[in-house]
Design a protein around this motif. Structure first.
Motif, PDB file in Angstrom:
ATOM      1  N   ALA A   1      18.484  35.464  72.893  1.00 54.39           N
ATOM      2  CA  ALA A   1      17.837  34.188  73.254  1.00 54.39           C
ATOM      3  C   ALA A   1      16.593  34.436  74.099  1.00 54.39           C
ATOM      4  O   ALA A   1      15.550  33.805  73.910  1.00 54.39           O
ATOM      5  N   ARG A   2      16.691  35.375  75.012  1.00 52.91           N
ATOM      6  CA  ARG A   2      15.541  35.649  75.870  1.00 52.91           C
ATOM      7  C   ARG A   2      14.354  36.164  75.065  1.00 52.91           C
ATOM      8  O   ARG A   2      13.223  35.755  75.287  1.00 52.91           O
ATOM      9  N   LEU A   3      14.628  37.090  74.145  1.00 54.82           N
ATOM     10  CA  LEU A   3      13.498  37.718  73.462  1.00 54.82           C
ATOM     11  C   LEU A   3      12.869  36.809  72.420  1.00 54.82           C
ATOM     12  O   LEU A   3      11.670  36.912  72.160  1.00 54.82           O
ATOM     13  N   SER A   4      13.654  35.882  71.866  1.00 57.44           N
ATOM     14  CA  SER A   4      13.043  34.997  70.872  1.00 57.44           C
ATOM     15  C   SER A   4      12.057  34.036  71.535  1.00 57.44           C
ATOM     16  O   SER A   4      11.125  33.573  70.894  1.00 57.44           O
ATOM     17  N   GLY A   5      12.237  33.751  72.837  1.00 59.65           N
ATOM     18  CA  GLY A   5      11.311  32.839  73.526  1.00 59.65           C
ATOM     19  C   GLY A   5      10.259  33.561  74.359  1.00 59.65           C
ATOM     20  O   GLY A   5       9.477  32.928  75.052  1.00 59.65           O
ATOM     21  N   ARG A   6      10.252  34.886  74.298  1.00 62.19           N
ATOM     22  CA  ARG A   6       9.301  35.624  75.145  1.00 62.19           C
ATOM     23  C   ARG A   6       7.872  35.473  74.630  1.00 62.19           C
ATOM     24  O   ARG A   6       7.603  35.534  73.436  1.00 62.19           O
ATOM     25  N   ARG A   7       6.932  35.297  75.556  1.00 62.69           N
ATOM     26  CA  ARG A   7       5.501  35.323  75.253  1.00 62.69           C
ATOM     27  C   ARG A   7       4.852  36.240  76.278  1.00 62.69           C
ATOM     28  O   ARG A   7       5.243  36.228  77.441  1.00 62.69           O
ATOM     29  N   VAL A   8       3.879  37.035  75.847  1.00 62.64           N
ATOM     30  CA  VAL A   8       3.264  37.988  76.776  1.00 62.64           C
ATOM     31  C   VAL A   8       1.750  37.854  76.813  1.00 62.64           C
ATOM     32  O   VAL A   8       1.116  37.448  75.840  1.00 62.64           O
ATOM     33  N   HIS A   9       1.203  38.224  77.997  1.00 62.89           N
ATOM     34  CA  HIS A   9      -0.249  38.344  78.133  1.00 62.89           C
ATOM     35  C   HIS A   9      -0.541  39.816  77.909  1.00 62.89           C
ATOM     36  O   HIS A   9      -0.175  40.671  78.719  1.00 62.89           O
ATOM     37  N   GLU A  10      -1.181  40.112  76.770  1.00 62.91           N
ATOM     38  CA  GLU A  10      -1.329  41.508  76.357  1.00 62.91           C
ATOM     39  C   GLU A  10      -2.090  42.362  77.366  1.00 62.91           C
ATOM     40  O   GLU A  10      -1.706  43.492  77.642  1.00 62.91           O
ATOM     41  N   ALA A  11      -3.162  41.835  77.933  1.00 60.22           N
ATOM     42  CA  ALA A  11      -4.018  42.659  78.790  1.00 60.22           C
ATOM     43  C   ALA A  11      -3.315  43.084  80.078  1.00 60.22           C
ATOM     44  O   ALA A  11      -3.496  44.209  80.536  1.00 60.22           O
ATOM     45  N   SER A  12      -2.483  42.207  80.663  1.00 63.23           N
ATOM     46  CA  SER A  12      -1.880  42.523  81.965  1.00 63.23           C
ATOM     47  C   SER A  12      -0.415  42.908  81.847  1.00 63.23           C
ATOM     48  O   SER A  12       0.153  43.456  82.789  1.00 63.23           O
ATOM     49  N   GLY A  13       0.235  42.555  80.728  1.00 62.80           N
ATOM     50  CA  GLY A  13       1.676  42.783  80.614  1.00 62.80           C
ATOM     51  C   GLY A  13       2.498  41.669  81.263  1.00 62.80           C
ATOM     52  O   GLY A  13       3.721  41.747  81.303  1.00 62.80           O
ATOM     53  N   ARG A  14       1.840  40.602  81.764  1.00 61.45           N
ATOM     54  CA  ARG A  14       2.614  39.503  82.363  1.00 61.45           C
ATOM     55  C   ARG A  14       3.480  38.851  81.296  1.00 61.45           C
ATOM     56  O   ARG A  14       3.058  38.695  80.151  1.00 61.45           O
ATOM     57  N   VAL A  15       4.709  38.498  81.720  1.00 63.19           N
ATOM     58  CA  VAL A  15       5.710  38.032  80.770  1.00 63.19           C
ATOM     59  C   VAL A  15       6.122  36.596  81.071  1.00 63.19           C
ATOM     60  O   VAL A  15       6.324  36.240  82.238  1.00 63.19           O
TER      61      VAL A  15
ATOM     62  N   ASP B   1       8.125  43.358  67.937  1.00 67.10           N
ATOM     63  CA  ASP B   1       9.510  43.867  67.924  1.00 67.10           C
ATOM     64  C   ASP B   1      10.506  42.846  68.480  1.00 67.10           C
ATOM     65  O   ASP B   1      11.640  43.194  68.781  1.00 67.10           O
ATOM     66  N   ASP B   2      10.113  41.578  68.600  1.00 70.67           N
ATOM     67  CA  ASP B   2      11.033  40.564  69.105  1.00 70.67           C
ATOM     68  C   ASP B   2      11.727  39.752  68.008  1.00 70.67           C
ATOM     69  O   ASP B   2      12.334  38.718  68.288  1.00 70.67           O
ATOM     70  N   GLN B   3      11.671  40.218  66.757  1.00 69.83           N
ATOM     71  CA  GLN B   3      12.452  39.603  65.673  1.00 69.83           C
ATOM     72  C   GLN B   3      13.925  39.930  65.916  1.00 69.83           C
ATOM     73  O   GLN B   3      14.226  41.042  66.345  1.00 69.83           O
TER      74      GLN B   3
END
Ligand code: AP5
Ligand code: ZN
Length: 214
Positions: free
Chosen positions: A118-132, A158-160
């Motif tokens: 559940a956590r990984l399906s809703g994860r969104r990231v800021h690519e440049a900083s790694g903020r999650v 890889d969050d499929q």
């Protein structure tokens, strides 16, 4: 201070790492973030690891160990560092022992497998900083945008769900044994090992981590 954050994919290592680095003034060394940056840049390293990462496999120990050894020689690591996602195999941990890199704390963030998906399906990231972020559990101030820069947030390839299950399997087989590896070294090296319950709000987990590191 040298700290290792252990925990399954999606346990919250990256989320907590940001607080620890701010609080203690030590850099976060996330092998995952470093590899993703290499993939994005299209460097020789990136080209080598791209497919294995998107399929949820582990990058070879040789590549990872060389990457980390180079990183910890940088001046900003003189006062310590926070490993996030490294070591991930017994040979990676042994490489640090051989290089005389003593560790002060090993924190295992503990979250059950069902929660991870559940956590990984809703994860969104800021690519440049790694903020999650998480669409529900830890949403950005403006939907789809990074709080600090306003850049668009993205989903990791890889969050499929199927890939997440493969990563979880590898965690149990290859990484979880590190808990015993470090526990067995507590008396001889002084490394302190703590299991941190990883379910609760981000702030609650943050407090548990800070209580241990104080
Ligand atoms: P890596 O980037 O290290 O991925 P991982 O270990 O699978 O961990 P994640 O980044 O998925 O999870 P996290 O624990 O950081 O959780 P997060 O804070 O984001 O590695 C990626 C790949 O690179 C590997 O598969 C491998 O191919 C390669 N690789 C990297 N290092 C390697 C190594 N040493 N050896 C070999 N290969 C290597 O949180 C997840 C989500 O949950 C977010 O959406 C977040 O907002 C949310 N969340 C966080 N805390 C909470 C909470 N308390 N409650 C609810 N939601 C929460
Ligand atoms: Zn992470």
């Amino acid at each position: 201070m040298r700290v290792i954050l252990l925990g399954a994919p999606g346990a919250g290592k990256g989320t907590q790492a940001k607080y620890i680095m701010e609080q203690f003034g030590i850099p976060q060394i996330s092998t995952g973030d470093m590899l993703r940056a290499a993939v994005k840049a299209g460097s020789p390293l990136g080209l080598k690891v791209k497919d294995i990462m998107s399929s949820g496999g582990l990058v070879s120990d040789d590549i990872i160990i060389a990457l980390v050894k180079e990183r910890i020689e940088q001046p900003d690591c003189a006062k310590g560092f926070l490993f996030d996602g490294f070591p991930r195999t017994i040979p990676q941990a042994e490489a640090m022992v051989s290089a005389n890199v003593d560790i002060d704390y090993v924190l295992e963030i503990d979250v059950a497998d069902e929660e991870i998906v559940a956590r990984l399906s809703g994860r969104r990231v800021h690519e440049a900083s790694g903020r999650v972020y998480h669409t529900i559990y830890n949403p950005p101030k403006v939907e789809g945008k990074d709080d600090e820069t306003g850049d668009a947030l993205v989903q990791r390839p890889d969050d499929q769900e199927e890939t997440v299950r493969k990563r979880l399997g590898l965690y149990h087989d290859q990484t979880k044994p590190l808990v015993g590896f470090y526990a067995a070294r507590q008396a001889s090296t002084g490394v302190k090992c703590h299991k941190i319950p990883g379910v609760g709000s981000v702030e609650e987990i943050r407090q548990r981590v800070l209580d241990v590191l104080k």
